[in-house]
Design a protein around this motif. Sequence first.
Motif, PDB file in Angstrom:
ATOM      1  N   THR A  96       0.845  -1.184   0.000  1.00 61.81           N
ATOM      2  CA  THR A  96       0.000   0.000   0.000  1.00 61.81           C
ATOM      3  C   THR A  96       0.884   1.239   0.000  1.00 61.81           C
ATOM      4  N   ALA A  98       1.770   4.397   1.393  1.00 63.10           N
ATOM      5  CA  ALA A  98       1.462   5.072   2.659  1.00 63.10           C
ATOM      6  C   ALA A  98       1.041   6.515   2.429  1.00 63.10           C
ATOM      7  N   ASP A 103      -1.486  11.468   6.746  1.00 66.14           N
ATOM      8  CA  ASP A 103      -0.491  11.170   7.777  1.00 66.14           C
ATOM      9  C   ASP A 103      -0.873  11.823   9.098  1.00 66.14           C
ATOM     10  N   THR A 165      -2.453   7.122   8.033  1.00 66.39           N
ATOM     11  CA  THR A 165      -1.179   6.417   8.169  1.00 66.39           C
ATOM     12  C   THR A 165      -0.306   7.168   9.167  1.00 66.39           C
ATOM     13  N   HIS A 167       3.117   6.550   8.449  1.00 65.51           N
ATOM     14  CA  HIS A 167       4.351   6.173   7.761  1.00 65.51           C
ATOM     15  C   HIS A 167       4.734   7.052   6.582  1.00 65.51           C
ATOM     16  N   CYS A 168       3.928   8.018   6.198  1.00 66.16           N
ATOM     17  CA  CYS A 168       4.234   8.821   5.010  1.00 66.16           C
ATOM     18  C   CYS A 168       5.219   9.935   5.324  1.00 66.16           C
TER      19      CYS A 168
END
Length: 191
Positions: A96, A98, A103, A165, A167-168
């Motif tokens: 996916t 991210a 975020d 997320t 993680h971006c």
Amino acid sequence: MSGNNSQNSSESGFALLSVLGVLLLLATLATVALNLGERAVSEARLTVERIQAATLAEGAIERAILGLVERAEGVAIERLSSEVKTGTHRIEIAVTDACAAWDLNQGDLDILYSLLKNEGEAAERLVLAVADARRMARGFSDIAQLHAVPGFSGELVDRLREIMTVHCGDRRLAAEGGGERLLLALPGAQP
């Protein structure tokens, strides 16, 4: 003479019992040694099987990732998945993007405001709560930490999980990702 005979018989009987005792002890030791040997062989076989399974799984994962990468060349990735079958096992790999999600640590709070408003929530209060929570030493490491932020119900966190997320690391959304719910949350977006 008969006393000697009796003494010899007694000594012979004692010697015979001693030999039988030693043989019994040796047989017991041999049995224990065989059992230990069988256990060691069994454990070694199990270790080899575990290593083979791990290697097979790792190879299947690499194969699935390679298939995903080949399919994704020149294509915007929002979510790709691949399945590999190895014997009786099935391994599914999903990749996916991210940055196709908002975020929680870096995302523009105006987008969060619009998103929460579109979800029918008290947006201003929740955005302020997220802004306060962002000041934690390391920020959010998991979306589930929203459960601890005042005003975020379990139901709301579950609804937001698929579009958020940690993680971006970017304030913006990937232009080609995000899905309809996030795109409608962009300032100025029209349904």
